[in-house]
Design a protein around this motif. Structure first.
Motif, PDB file in Angstrom:
ATOM      1  N   LEU A 122       0.828  -1.205   0.000  1.00 16.84           N
ATOM      2  CA  LEU A 122       0.000   0.000   0.000  1.00 16.84           C
ATOM      3  C   LEU A 122       0.865   1.259   0.000  1.00 16.84           C
ATOM      4  N   ALA A 123       1.980   1.216   0.749  1.00 16.57           N
ATOM      5  CA  ALA A 123       2.858   2.381   0.840  1.00 16.57           C
ATOM      6  C   ALA A 123       3.744   2.530  -0.386  1.00 16.57           C
ATOM      7  N   LYS A 126      15.333   6.598  -2.217  1.00 18.21           N
ATOM      8  CA  LYS A 126      15.987   5.798  -3.245  1.00 18.21           C
ATOM      9  C   LYS A 126      17.346   6.372  -3.597  1.00 18.21           C
ATOM     10  N   LYS A 127      17.471   7.696  -3.559  1.00 15.52           N
ATOM     11  CA  LYS A 127      18.763   8.327  -3.841  1.00 15.52           C
ATOM     12  C   LYS A 127      19.767   8.022  -2.732  1.00 15.52           C
ATOM     13  N   SER A 149      12.506   9.642   7.139  1.00 19.29           N
ATOM     14  CA  SER A 149      13.620  10.559   7.394  1.00 19.29           C
ATOM     15  C   SER A 149      14.012  11.323   6.134  1.00 19.29           C
ATOM     16  N   ALA A 150      13.984  10.643   4.987  1.00 18.73           N
ATOM     17  CA  ALA A 150      14.389  11.272   3.731  1.00 18.73           C
ATOM     18  C   ALA A 150      13.362  12.264   3.214  1.00 18.73           C
ATOM     19  N   GLY A 151      12.132  12.142   3.675  1.00 18.56           N
ATOM     20  CA  GLY A 151      11.101  13.090   3.260  1.00 18.56           C
ATOM     21  C   GLY A 151      10.281  12.642   2.074  1.00 18.56           C
ATOM     22  N   SER A 152      10.781  11.680   1.315  1.00 18.04           N
ATOM     23  CA  SER A 152      10.018  11.178   0.160  1.00 18.04           C
ATOM     24  C   SER A 152      10.627   9.855  -0.285  1.00 18.04           C
ATOM     25  N   ALA A 155      15.539  17.170   2.368  1.00 22.34           N
ATOM     26  CA  ALA A 155      15.713  17.233   0.913  1.00 22.34           C
ATOM     27  C   ALA A 155      17.092  16.661   0.579  1.00 22.34           C
ATOM     28  N   TYR A 156      17.141  15.775  -0.400  1.00 19.86           N
ATOM     29  CA  TYR A 156      18.415  15.159  -0.761  1.00 19.86           C
ATOM     30  C   TYR A 156      19.388  16.223  -1.265  1.00 19.86           C
TER      31      TYR A 156
END
Length: 329
Positions: free
Chosen positions: A52-53, A73-74, A65-68, A124-125
């Motif tokens: 679902l996620a 993935k980065k 933590s990464a925000g998205s 933000a990365y």
């Protein structure tokens, strides 16, 4: 893995309310509330929530933590690249298994360490390390630019330093500790000493020079990890002593030696240079065994000679007396 983070990501991705999510999963709203508080979640339910996620095998804590998902993935690509780069540069003679990351645990452990030292990954990365690793090792100019970018950014620089230190820490562990866990007479399994191997990346992080402005909690983190490892390793040493199992190195070196020192010791062991050396613990064990034999045999000898009652030990005879002292040389 945090069940709370996974539930939050599933709610965000689907737009469901908590009640709608519970209906979708066929559980009560109370159960969803328990998951949000960190309660155990079954493997089956974890899989359905991941679907679902739409986060695949990524650690939900990392995604939060990464925000998205894209940023996570980065970070995953960066950490995989740095792990491979560090692994190829290992010089201990042992393969650093954690850097092979067959269970996809490295990114979660790395992000957790950054958080603990007070340097959580930014929401933000960073643009300066948004690099195309697919082109790595194509030509010297591209490689130099890529490595310069990694060294210039405090996050990638610190992560790479931790992974390089992990090579050395794991090498020493593989050389001197790993085999002890296979010794049934030591009974190390299901004791706190089991934490030694899975926590090696945290111990490796304590070996790194970190800017205190970048990682303000580093000192506290290092003190905690060292204290934990000292207890665990002392437990291993105690068990080895009780079982009469000699140690081939001072195991506490793992905690307090530098990465370079650990690397040299592990490399020497892997090349067989230490084959003829005996650690002082072995000598001490032999001395203690000898003393125990004397303690049992001597009274029997005195009794056999009939002088057991009249014999008195003169402590003055145990001093150096007229024998040359070191300072007389």
């Amino acid at each position: 893995m945090s069940s709370n983070a996974l539930v939050q990501l599933a709610l965000t991705a689907t737009g469901y309310s908590q009640k709608e999510l519970s209906l979708k999963l066929g559980v009560s709203p109370t159960q969803v509330s328990k998951w949000k508080k960190g309660d155990y979640i079954s493997f089956e339910m974890e899989g359905r929530l991941r679907e679902l996620a739409q986060i695949g095998d990524l650690d939900p804590d990392v995604v939060v933590s990464a925000g998205s998902l894209e940023a996570a993935k980065k970070w995953q690509r960066l950490i995989a690249f740095l792990a491979n780069f560090a692994l190829e540069g290992a010089e201990t003679g042992y393969t650093t298994v954690p850097l092979q990351d067959e269970l996809d645990l490295l990114i979660g452990a790395t992000v957790s360490i950054l958080k603990e030292i007070g340097a959580p990954i930014p929401p933000a990365y960073p643009r300066d390390i948004d690099l195309n690793f697919d082109d790595a090792w194509e030509d010297e100019a591209t490689d130099c630019a890529l490595l310069d970018a990694i060294e210039a950014n405090p996050y990638s620089r610190t992560i790479l330093a931790i992974f390089r230190a992990l090579n050395d820490v794991y090498g020493f562990y593989a050389a001197y500790l790993c085999e002890l866990f296979d010794r049934e007479e030591l009974g190390l399994m299901e004791t706190p000493a089991e934490n030694i191997e899975p926590g090696l990346i945290e111990l490796a992080a304590t070996k790194v020079d970190v800017d205190k402005d970048f990682a303000p909690h580093f000192g506290r983190f290092r003190a905690k990890i060292r204290a934990d490892y000292e207890k665990w390793i002392c437990l291993v040493k105690d068990k080895a002593f009780q079982a009469g199992v000699p140690l081939r190195a001072e195991l506490l070196n793992l905690v307090y030696d530098s990465s370079d020192a650990l690397s040299h010791k592990a490399e020497a062991e892997s090349l067989g240079f230490n084959a003829g050396r005996i650690h002082p613990d072995i000598y001490m064990n032999e001395l203690l065994v000898g003393m125990r034999v004397i303690h049992q045999v001597l009274p029997a000898i005195l009794k056999k000679l009939g002088i057991d009652e009249e014999f008195k030990l003169d402590p003055s005879e145990l001093s150096l007396g007229d024998f040359p002292r070191p300072e007389d040389d």
